[in-house]
Enzyme design. Structure first.
Site, short mmCIF file in Angstrom:
data_model
loop_
_atom_site.label_atom_id
_atom_site.label_comp_id
_atom_site.label_asym_id
_atom_site.label_seq_id
_atom_site.Cartn_x
_atom_site.Cartn_y
_atom_site.Cartn_z
N LYS A 68 -3.50 8.71 81.88
CA LYS A 68 -4.06 9.80 81.05
C LYS A 68 -3.63 9.91 79.49
CE LYS A 68 -5.23 12.86 84.85
NZ LYS A 68 -5.10 14.28 85.57
N ASP A 104 -9.49 18.91 83.09
CA ASP A 104 -8.13 19.60 83.85
C ASP A 104 -8.22 20.94 83.71
OD1 ASP A 104 -7.74 17.50 85.43
OD2 ASP A 104 -6.19 16.62 84.09
#
Length: 284
Positions: A68, A104
């Site tokens: 990420k 997210d």
């Protein structure tokens, strides 16, 4: 004709439930496309992106650990939210460029929005974890003028996270052990307040150490939220309910973030009226 596809990448990747979610939605909508899991070792990330850049059938990818943050400098553009978080979990092609975003934060907020839209006298979140998920959660909660207490194994890392993601906020960093030890603090009347306790770490996940949290740190009326999805009903959530607290499990964030990614990959709205069936699939 080549079937369009998106995928999730990580190292390891076998544990990912993203293919279950996206394939369920594709089937429900009758879209002829696929969603896969692709194992990408850490030293192969640049090669993976180079290959996908020239694949006309590729619609993008979700990004899971440990990529990420590592993927950020390899992209052509990162949107402002993902740049502030410092982590990307969704990549798509736009006008021939690899563009990174972070869903997210939106996924985490989805089950909380009805509460956050109400007026409150005071809002505080106690967050455990200092990884990419914690960064997204801090960024998600910051616009709601919420006081954040971030706990991590490395207190300096927690301080740096808060300073980089929301430098203007009234926040505090504490060591992980702070919440593991009982407190005799007498909470005031919490009427009109919103208190969250969030496990944004891998603690409590299958194969990991349990989350050590003493519920004397949770004010009356707190909502306990665990982003872990394996198991779905973690020991932390079970203990929270035993103490009389409302809970939110990790599937809420998982499905919520997938919703925003699906729209980008397949230019369609996922059938969220089928969430109950999807949850059954994910829990099986």
């Amino acid at each position: 004709m080549t079937t369009p596809f998106a995928e999730v990448i990580g190292d390891p990747i076998a544990q990912s439930r993203s293919p279950v979610i996206h394939r369920f939605w594709l089937e429900q909508l009758g879209i002829k496309a696929d969603y896969r899991a692709c194992h990408v070792p850490q030293d192969s990330l640049a090669h993976y992106l180079s290959a996908r850049r020239n694949d006309a059938a590729w619609r993008g990818c979700n990004v899971t650990m440990p990529h990420k943050q590592a993927i950020v400098p390899l992209l052509d553009h990162v949107d402002p939210l993902a740049a502030r978080i410092g982590a990307v979990n969704t990549v798509v092609m736009e006008d021939g460029k690899l563009v990174g975003t972070n869903t997210d934060a939106a996924g985490f907020l989805e089950p909380l929005r009805p509460l956050l839209q109400r007026p409150h006298l005071f809002c505080m979140a106690r967050i455990i974890g200092t990884g990419g998920a914690a960064r997204a959660i801090v960024a998600a909660l910051a616009p709601f003028n919420m006081v954040l207490v971030l706990a991590g194994r490395d207190e300096l890392k927690a301080q740096a996270l808060l300073a980089s993601v929301d430098p203007a906020g009234e926040h505090h960093a504490v060591p992980l052990a702070h919440f593991a030890q009982a407190t005799d603090f007498a909470f005031d009347d919490r009427e009109g307040c919103l208190d969250l306790v969030i496990n944004a770490s891998a603690l409590g996940m299958a194969g990991q150490a349990p989350l050590a949290f003493d519920f004397s740190h949770a004010p009356p009326g707190s909502i306990c939220y665990d982003i872990v999805t394996s198991p779905v009903d973690t020991l932390f959530l079970q203990r929270a309910r035993a103490h009389g607290f409302a809970t939110i499990d990790g599937l809420s964030m998982l499905i919520g973030q997938a919703d925003h990614a699906f729209r980008r990959f397949f230019d369609a709205l996922p059938p969220r009226d089928a969430d109950d069936r999807l949850r059954q699939l994910l829990a099986s």
